[in-house]
Design a protein around this motif. Structure first.
Motif, PDB file in Angstrom:
ATOM      1  N   LEU A   1      44.458  30.987  18.435  1.00  0.00           N
ATOM      2  CA  LEU A   1      43.402  30.878  17.431  1.00  0.00           C
ATOM      3  C   LEU A   1      44.234  30.260  16.309  1.00  0.00           C
ATOM      4  O   LEU A   1      43.651  29.102  15.856  1.00  0.00           O
ATOM      5  CB  LEU A   1      43.085  32.359  17.132  1.00  0.00           C
ATOM      6  CG  LEU A   1      41.884  32.305  15.980  1.00  0.00           C
ATOM      7  CD1 LEU A   1      40.441  31.796  16.534  1.00  0.00           C
ATOM      8  CD2 LEU A   1      41.749  33.767  15.577  1.00  0.00           C
ATOM      9  N   CYS A   2      45.444  30.682  15.815  1.00  0.00           N
ATOM     10  CA  CYS A   2      46.112  30.009  14.876  1.00  0.00           C
ATOM     11  C   CYS A   2      46.255  28.607  15.075  1.00  0.00           C
ATOM     12  O   CYS A   2      46.151  27.450  14.178  1.00  0.00           O
ATOM     13  CB  CYS A   2      47.510  30.721  14.793  1.00  0.00           C
ATOM     14  SG  CYS A   2      47.100  32.225  13.819  1.00  0.00           S
ATOM     15  N   GLN A   3      46.708  28.215  16.513  1.00  0.00           N
ATOM     16  CA  GLN A   3      46.857  26.738  16.798  1.00  0.00           C
ATOM     17  C   GLN A   3      45.657  25.867  16.645  1.00  0.00           C
ATOM     18  O   GLN A   3      45.588  24.933  15.853  1.00  0.00           O
ATOM     19  CB  GLN A   3      47.255  26.568  18.079  1.00  0.00           C
ATOM     20  CG  GLN A   3      48.814  26.982  18.659  1.00  0.00           C
ATOM     21  CD  GLN A   3      49.072  26.838  20.108  1.00  0.00           C
ATOM     22  OE1 GLN A   3      48.418  27.682  20.902  1.00  0.00           O
ATOM     23  NE2 GLN A   3      49.866  26.076  20.572  1.00  0.00           N
ATOM     24  N   ASN A   4      44.524  26.236  17.188  1.00  0.00           N
ATOM     25  CA  ASN A   4      43.352  25.721  17.055  1.00  0.00           C
ATOM     26  C   ASN A   4      42.789  25.736  15.661  1.00  0.00           C
ATOM     27  O   ASN A   4      42.219  24.430  15.128  1.00  0.00           O
ATOM     28  CB  ASN A   4      42.114  26.638  17.571  1.00  0.00           C
ATOM     29  CG  ASN A   4      42.351  26.799  19.164  1.00  0.00           C
ATOM     30  OD1 ASN A   4      43.238  25.648  19.782  1.00  0.00           O
ATOM     31  ND2 ASN A   4      41.980  27.699  19.701  1.00  0.00           N
ATOM     32  N   HIS A   5      43.235  26.393  14.547  1.00  0.00           N
ATOM     33  CA  HIS A   5      42.722  26.178  13.311  1.00  0.00           C
ATOM     34  C   HIS A   5      43.807  25.780  12.378  1.00  0.00           C
ATOM     35  O   HIS A   5      43.861  25.734  11.064  1.00  0.00           O
ATOM     36  CB  HIS A   5      42.249  27.422  12.645  1.00  0.00           C
ATOM     37  CG  HIS A   5      40.919  28.095  13.383  1.00  0.00           C
ATOM     38  ND1 HIS A   5      39.765  27.242  12.875  1.00  0.00           N
ATOM     39  CD2 HIS A   5      40.632  29.133  14.142  1.00  0.00           C
ATOM     40  CE1 HIS A   5      38.554  27.889  13.709  1.00  0.00           C
ATOM     41  NE2 HIS A   5      39.147  28.764  14.319  1.00  0.00           N
ATOM     42  N   SER A   6      45.081  25.538  13.067  1.00  0.00           N
ATOM     43  CA  SER A   6      46.195  24.802  12.222  1.00  0.00           C
ATOM     44  C   SER A   6      46.553  25.618  11.146  1.00  0.00           C
ATOM     45  O   SER A   6      46.886  25.409  10.085  1.00  0.00           O
ATOM     46  CB  SER A   6      45.885  23.350  11.762  1.00  0.00           C
ATOM     47  OG  SER A   6      45.590  22.472  12.553  1.00  0.00           O
ATOM     48  N   VAL A   7      46.595  27.126  11.405  1.00  0.00           N
ATOM     49  CA  VAL A   7      46.883  28.227  10.544  1.00  0.00           C
ATOM     50  C   VAL A   7      48.442  28.043  10.270  1.00  0.00           C
ATOM     51  O   VAL A   7      49.219  28.152  11.432  1.00  0.00           O
ATOM     52  CB  VAL A   7      46.605  29.541  11.103  1.00  0.00           C
ATOM     53  CG1 VAL A   7      46.943  30.588  10.038  1.00  0.00           C
ATOM     54  CG2 VAL A   7      45.248  29.682  11.088  1.00  0.00           C
ATOM     55  N   ALA A   8      48.974  27.744   8.995  1.00  0.00           N
ATOM     56  CA  ALA A   8      50.237  27.903   8.828  1.00  0.00           C
ATOM     57  C   ALA A   8      51.148  29.191   8.758  1.00  0.00           C
ATOM     58  O   ALA A   8      50.278  30.112   8.477  1.00  0.00           O
ATOM     59  CB  ALA A   8      50.534  27.047   7.609  1.00  0.00           C
ATOM     60  N   ILE A   9      52.178  29.505   9.510  1.00  0.00           N
ATOM     61  CA  ILE A   9      52.682  30.715   9.750  1.00  0.00           C
ATOM     62  C   ILE A   9      53.898  30.675   8.731  1.00  0.00           C
ATOM     63  O   ILE A   9      54.827  29.904   8.853  1.00  0.00           O
ATOM     64  CB  ILE A   9      52.908  30.968  11.170  1.00  0.00           C
ATOM     65  CG1 ILE A   9      51.904  31.300  11.995  1.00  0.00           C
ATOM     66  CG2 ILE A   9      53.885  32.081  11.288  1.00  0.00           C
ATOM     67  CD1 ILE A   9      51.804  31.498  13.431  1.00  0.00           C
ATOM     68  N   VAL A  10      54.064  31.802   8.006  1.00  0.00           N
ATOM     69  CA  VAL A  10      54.954  32.045   7.024  1.00  0.00           C
ATOM     70  C   VAL A  10      55.632  33.309   7.723  1.00  0.00           C
ATOM     71  O   VAL A  10      55.056  34.294   7.436  1.00  0.00           O
ATOM     72  CB  VAL A  10      54.457  32.342   5.470  1.00  0.00           C
ATOM     73  CG1 VAL A  10      55.485  32.330   4.596  1.00  0.00           C
ATOM     74  CG2 VAL A  10      53.404  30.990   5.191  1.00  0.00           C
TER      75      VAL A  10
END
Lengths: 111, 312
Positions: B119-128
């Protein structure tokens, strides 16, 4: 009368050393700050050298200051301990290598 | 020596702290966490029950729609442990230019989070991700046993998914807090070193490193007091006060929402119980982001963000 020769609170008063000789103190602090600025060596590496030297010259103020500085420059206690071993090795090595002088003299004056 | 309060030092420098354009929404989804980090200003941990419910999530989503925030930043606790995180991500992603998820890495590794990761990949969610040190002892003294190894494992997995890789749109940023009562390393120097070390030791790559001072609140505040470091640490922070940091402070353009939907100027004010404009206000009662010029609530913990190069 002082209760102890060293007080941690005195470290922060180091600039007061310029009170009776401000020009010399200014020159010293200017040089000191230039030495510790990033150059060919990083500030972190310089702080580790300073920590090792602080132990060799057994200055409690410098040990206090450069323990904090090393941590704030990103070193960890394992690196800091290794740096102190470098100082210890050089100091003990310097003692031991003078044994050659002892041996030379001994050889010269012995039958 | 009696330390000046943060309000006093602002007054002495003829400074005030007020909001600029609010374009970041930080959503704290709860205090539940799989770790009990010793520097945590929120005292998050496995026994905490405070977790955001679906109703509050919906109120935040509605507010994000009204507020048009450039960045939305999801934090915790460990957001991965909150039911409905996937729903929140899916709903918030279309409403902002950049969605960020703060992770302690081990919570992301704890369960099978492959669904969350895709899901994070698909929405280009930045991971901190929290990563205090490349040294096992420092990391574990702050975050608990086995954390370095498991964090490294998770960073490797993120790299294989394209996170933090050169040329990838998937951003992976690390956060390093000092493992004790001392100031953080300069961000630029630490980033250079972390990049070298992580690559050399574990072939891990990432985009940016952020170094932040520990906030003298919550669990860290208690440790400072118990260990006799509180006064010395506050003095160190106040001695390092840099008025230049004020214009770039995150509280000037960030709005923080707690797990129960109340509004604060930042996550640290949440921990200190200092509400936005000093009055409890719920996100559901807020039509638009706070106006330009709204005063920011301050306390002595603010020294942590203004020391040295500051917390921006």
């Amino acid at each position: 009368m002082m209760e102890t020769y060293y007080s941690p609170a005195d470290l922060a008063k180091f600039p007061e050393i310029g009170k009776d000789a401000p020009e010399l103190a200014n020159k010293f602090f200017e040089y000191y700050n230039a030495v510790f600025a990033e150059g060919e060596l990083t500030e972190r590496e310089k702080a580790l050298i300073a920590l090792a030297v602080a132990h060799a010259v057994q200055c409690p103020y410098c040990i206090d200051a450069y323990t904090g500085a090393c941590l704030e420059k990103g070193s960890n206690s394992a690196e800091m301990t290794e740096a102190i071993h470098v100082a210890a090795a050089i100091q003990s090595g310097a003692t031991l290598v003078h044994g050659l002088q002892m041996r030379n003299i001994c050889n010269k004056i012995s039958l | 020596m009696v330390m000046e309060s943060f309000s006093q030092i602002l007054a002495r420098h003829n400074l005030t702290l007020s909001r600029s354009k609010t374009d970041i929404l930080q959503v704290n989804v709860g205090l539940l966490c799989n770790q009990s980090c010793r520097h945590c200003h929120l005292e998050a941990g496995p026994t905490r029950k405070e977790v955001m419910d679906r109703r509050t999530m919906d109120q935040i989503i509605a507010f994000a729609e009204r507020g048009k925030f450039a960045i939305i930043d999801i934090t915790g606790g460990a957001p991965e442990m909150v039911a409905g995180l996937e729903y929140l991500i899916e709903s918030l992603a279309p409403l902002t230019q950049k969605l960020m998820l703060r992770s302690n890495l081990t919570a992301l590794a704890d369960r099978n989070h492959d669904g969350l990761l895709s899901l994070c990949q698909n929405h280009s969610v930045a991971i901190v991700a929290s990563f205090p040190s490349t040294n096992e002892r420092q990391t574990e003294s702050q975050r608990g046993r086995g954390v370095l190894e498991r964090s490294v494992e998770m960073l490797r997995k993120l790299n294989t998914l394209g996170y933090g890789r050169n040329g990838s749109r998937l951003e992976l940023n690390l956060v390093s807090n000092p493992a004790g009562a001392f100031l953080p390393t300069s961000q630029c120097q630490a980033e250079k070193r972390f990049k070298q070390e992580l690559n050399r030791k574990w072939s891990i790559t990432f985009n940016n490193l952020h170094t932040f001072a520990n906030i003298p609140l919550g669990r860290f505040g208690k440790w400072l007091t118990k260990s006799g470091n509180y006064e010395g640490y506050l003095q160190k922070l106040s001695d390092s006060f840099n008025p230049e940091t004020l214009k770039g402070l995150m509280c000037r353009n960030l709005l923080s929402v707690s797990w129960d939907g109340y509004l604060y100027d930042c996550d640290f004010n949440q921990a200190a119980g200092l509400y936005l404009s000093s009055t409890p206000k719920h996100v559901s009662e807020m039509d638009t982001p706070p106006e330009y010029g709204t005063p920011i609530a301050v306390g002595d913990h603010c020294y942590a963000c203004t020391a040295g190069s500051g917390f921006t």
